[in-house]
Design a protein around this motif. Structure first.
Motif, mmCIF file in Angstrom:
data_model
loop_
_atom_site.group_PDB
_atom_site.id
_atom_site.type_symbol
_atom_site.label_atom_id
_atom_site.label_comp_id
_atom_site.label_asym_id
_atom_site.label_seq_id
_atom_site.Cartn_x
_atom_site.Cartn_y
_atom_site.Cartn_z
ATOM 1 N N UNK A 298 26.519 -26.763 6.996
ATOM 2 C CA UNK A 298 25.813 -27.236 5.804
ATOM 3 C C UNK A 298 26.470 -26.583 4.592
ATOM 4 N N UNK A 299 27.203 -27.367 3.782
ATOM 5 C CA UNK A 299 27.869 -26.778 2.615
ATOM 6 C C UNK A 299 26.849 -26.211 1.630
ATOM 7 N N UNK A 300 27.223 -25.109 0.985
ATOM 8 C CA UNK A 300 26.312 -24.495 0.011
ATOM 9 C C UNK A 300 25.895 -25.524 -1.036
ATOM 10 N N UNK A 301 26.795 -26.458 -1.334
ATOM 11 C CA UNK A 301 26.477 -27.493 -2.320
ATOM 12 C C UNK A 301 25.269 -28.329 -1.914
ATOM 13 N N UNK A 302 25.096 -28.513 -0.609
ATOM 14 C CA UNK A 302 23.989 -29.357 -0.127
ATOM 15 C C UNK A 302 22.628 -28.714 -0.339
ATOM 16 N N UNK A 303 22.607 -27.371 -0.406
ATOM 17 C CA UNK A 303 21.312 -26.700 -0.541
ATOM 18 C C UNK A 303 21.134 -26.095 -1.930
ATOM 19 N N UNK A 304 22.150 -26.308 -2.783
ATOM 20 C CA UNK A 304 22.098 -25.686 -4.110
ATOM 21 C C UNK A 304 20.914 -26.193 -4.926
ATOM 22 N N UNK A 305 20.457 -27.399 -4.624
ATOM 23 C CA UNK A 305 19.331 -27.958 -5.371
ATOM 24 C C UNK A 305 18.007 -27.828 -4.632
ATOM 25 N N UNK A 306 18.013 -27.007 -3.587
ATOM 26 C CA UNK A 306 16.774 -26.792 -2.834
ATOM 27 C C UNK A 306 16.184 -25.434 -3.204
ATOM 28 N N UNK A 307 14.961 -25.442 -3.642
ATOM 29 C CA UNK A 307 14.266 -24.201 -3.985
ATOM 30 C C UNK A 307 13.297 -23.899 -2.845
ATOM 31 N N UNK A 308 13.408 -22.703 -2.280
ATOM 32 C CA UNK A 308 12.537 -22.345 -1.158
ATOM 33 C C UNK A 308 11.475 -21.354 -1.611
ATOM 34 N N UNK A 309 10.235 -21.712 -1.417
ATOM 35 C CA UNK A 309 9.139 -20.819 -1.808
ATOM 36 C C UNK A 309 8.325 -20.430 -0.590
ATOM 37 N N UNK A 310 7.485 -19.417 -0.765
ATOM 38 C CA UNK A 310 6.601 -18.997 0.306
ATOM 39 C C UNK A 310 5.400 -19.938 0.366
ATOM 40 N N UNK A 311 5.034 -20.348 1.574
ATOM 41 C CA UNK A 311 3.863 -21.223 1.743
ATOM 42 C C UNK A 311 2.622 -20.503 1.244
ATOM 43 N N UNK A 312 1.758 -21.224 0.587
ATOM 44 C CA UNK A 312 0.501 -20.677 0.064
ATOM 45 C C UNK A 312 0.692 -19.731 -1.121
ATOM 46 N N UNK A 313 1.929 -19.634 -1.638
ATOM 47 C CA UNK A 313 2.182 -18.726 -2.764
ATOM 48 C C UNK A 313 2.061 -19.509 -4.075
#
Ligand SMILES: *Cc1c(COP(=O)(O)O)cnc(C)c1O
Length: 431
Positions: A174-189
């Motif tokens: 998975x190229x870094x470019x593919x996830x560059x626009x994905x923001x990962x947050x903590x569930x319930x946060x």
């Protein structure tokens, strides 16, 4: 850690499979990586039971990882599939069953005004992300650590150490470019969610989540979290995408959104909607769905999409669910099971948490409440593995990872539940 029983035919089949299939399985969750030992090879499924190549029968609490809410080989579904296959297995042209299944979905989920069929949950969530981006003209997607949406490049992300970091690919390839626009947050946060919208609200195409999570083990959202998700997305012009691949038709006929009284913009479906056949679907507001080709410019296609055999199995399954409305009975049965398991664990002095909604449940080997991935990870997975094999050797087939939901089907009876509790009482001793 592994079984005390020998299963020579499964062992031989696994060896053979490993010669031609990577790891011997076509989906990694089947390989028993989390519990050690070797997977069973299955000869057939019958109601609530799986029978392995060695002729052992198991009470099945996986149900193909969610689809089989009616149990294995339900006669109505079998009949529908056979009739369909006799009329040709694929047309490459539309058939009325596609409309019929779409209408059933719309009836179940009022937030879904139009729906597009695909062939897997992964394909459905991938397409929903593209649609959200195409509809809003924005690129960023928010997802939550511990939620699984299929093996979509942009969603195979792990969160950085701080709650508000950009995603890092969680798989080679998975190229870094593919996830560059994905923001990962903590569930319930809720705070992290607010901060993300404050920082880049005008760039966020959509927020995707399992409205009740199955894929870190079962985790429920807080009321505040659900409310903020809806109001922040609305306020900032982002789409709220519920991944109901696991929860759709499982927790209620209308899925988690019925249970939680929420209305997402787009819903992603799979598993039960195909009645045990390869189907996924995504649907939502008509103005959004009309952006999909050929009604609109967002491309998405599939040779076997809306496959007539799979549609027939899906329709049959949904009709049985609609007519029999088994959800209260499933809830009662699963409560009986979880109460019994909890009592068995308490008596054996095994620290535990059971998270359950309706017929979906996870027994966590931890004494502290599980509300997100970090708290789920506090579970004693070595103890889980021991328990898993102790149950397997007593004829109970549980998910082979601490971080999965288990399921009760309409084929399970009180006698099956009580049999399971007795097995667990034995298994808990000496864990
Ligand atoms: C299973 C699952 C998927 C992926 O579906 P596949 O049919 O395996 O591609 C996506 N989202 C959720 C919530 C799931 O449970």
């Amino acid at each position: 850690m592994s079984s005390t029983k020998s299963r020579p035919r499964s062992q031989a089949a696994f060896l053979n499979a490993q010669q031609v299939i990577p790891g011997g399985v076509n989906s990694p969750a089947r390989a028993f990586g989390g519990v050690g030992g070797q997977p069973l090879f299955i000869a057939r499924g019958e109601g609530p039971h799986l029978v392995d190549l060695d002729g052992n029968s198991y009470l099945d609490y996986i149900g193909s990882w969610g689809p089989l809410i009616l149990g294995h080989a339900h006669p109505v579904v079998v009949k529908a599939a056979i009739e369909a296959v006799q009329a040709g297995s694929s047309y490459g042209a539309p058939c009325e069953r596609e409309t019929e299944l779409a209408e059933l979905i719309r009836e179940a989920m009022p937030s879904v005004e139009m729906v597009r069929m695909v062939s897997s949950g992964t394909e459905a969530s991938m397409s929903a992300i593209r649609l959200a981006r195409g509809f809003t003209g924005r690129d960023k997607i928010i997802k939550f650590a511990g939620c699984y949406h299929g093996h979509v490049d942009s969603l195979l992300v792990s969160a950085g150490s701080s709650a508000l970091t950009l995603g890092v690919p969680s798989s080679p390839g998975v190229p870094a470019g593919c996830t560059a626009d994905t923001i990962v947050l903590r569930y319930n946060d809720v705070e992290a969610l607010r901060a993300a919208f404050q920082a880049q609200g005008d760039k966020i195409a959509g927020v995707m989540l399992e409205p009740i999570v199955g894929n870190m083990g079962l985790v429920v959202p807080s009321r505040e979290f659900l409310g903020e998700l809806r109001s922040l997305t609305q306020q900032h012009g982002a789409l709220l995408i519920y991944d109901e691949v696991m929860t759709g038709f499982r927790l209620a006929f209308g899925g988690a959104q019925e249970l939680l009284k929420q209305k997402p913009d787009v819903s992603v479906l799979g598993k039960i909607v195909g009645g045990g056949y390869p189907v996924g679907a995504y649907g939502g507001r008509a103005d959004i769905m009309k952006k999909i080709m050929p009604a609109g410019p967002v491309f998405q296609a599939g040779t076997l999409s809306g496959n007539p055999v799979a549609m027939a199995a899906g329709i049959a399954t949904l009709q049985v669910l609609k007519e029999t409305n088994p959800y209260e009975a499933l809830d009662r049965m699963t409560r009986r099971l979880c109460d019994g398991l909890s009592k068995a664990a308490t008596d054996a002095k095994v620290p535990h948490q059971i998270n359950r909604v309706g017929s979906m449940w996870t027994f966590f080997f931890t004494g502290t409440p599980v509300v997100d991935l970090d708290t789920a990870k506090k579970s004693d997975t070595a103890r889980f593995a021991k328990f898993f094999w102790a149950m397997m050797d007593r004829g109970v087939y549980l998910p082979c990872s601490q971080f999965e939901a288990a399921f009760v089907s309409t084929a399970h009876t009180e006698a099956h539940i009580d049999e399971t509790i007795s097995a667990a009482r034995e298994a808990m001793i000496g864990l």
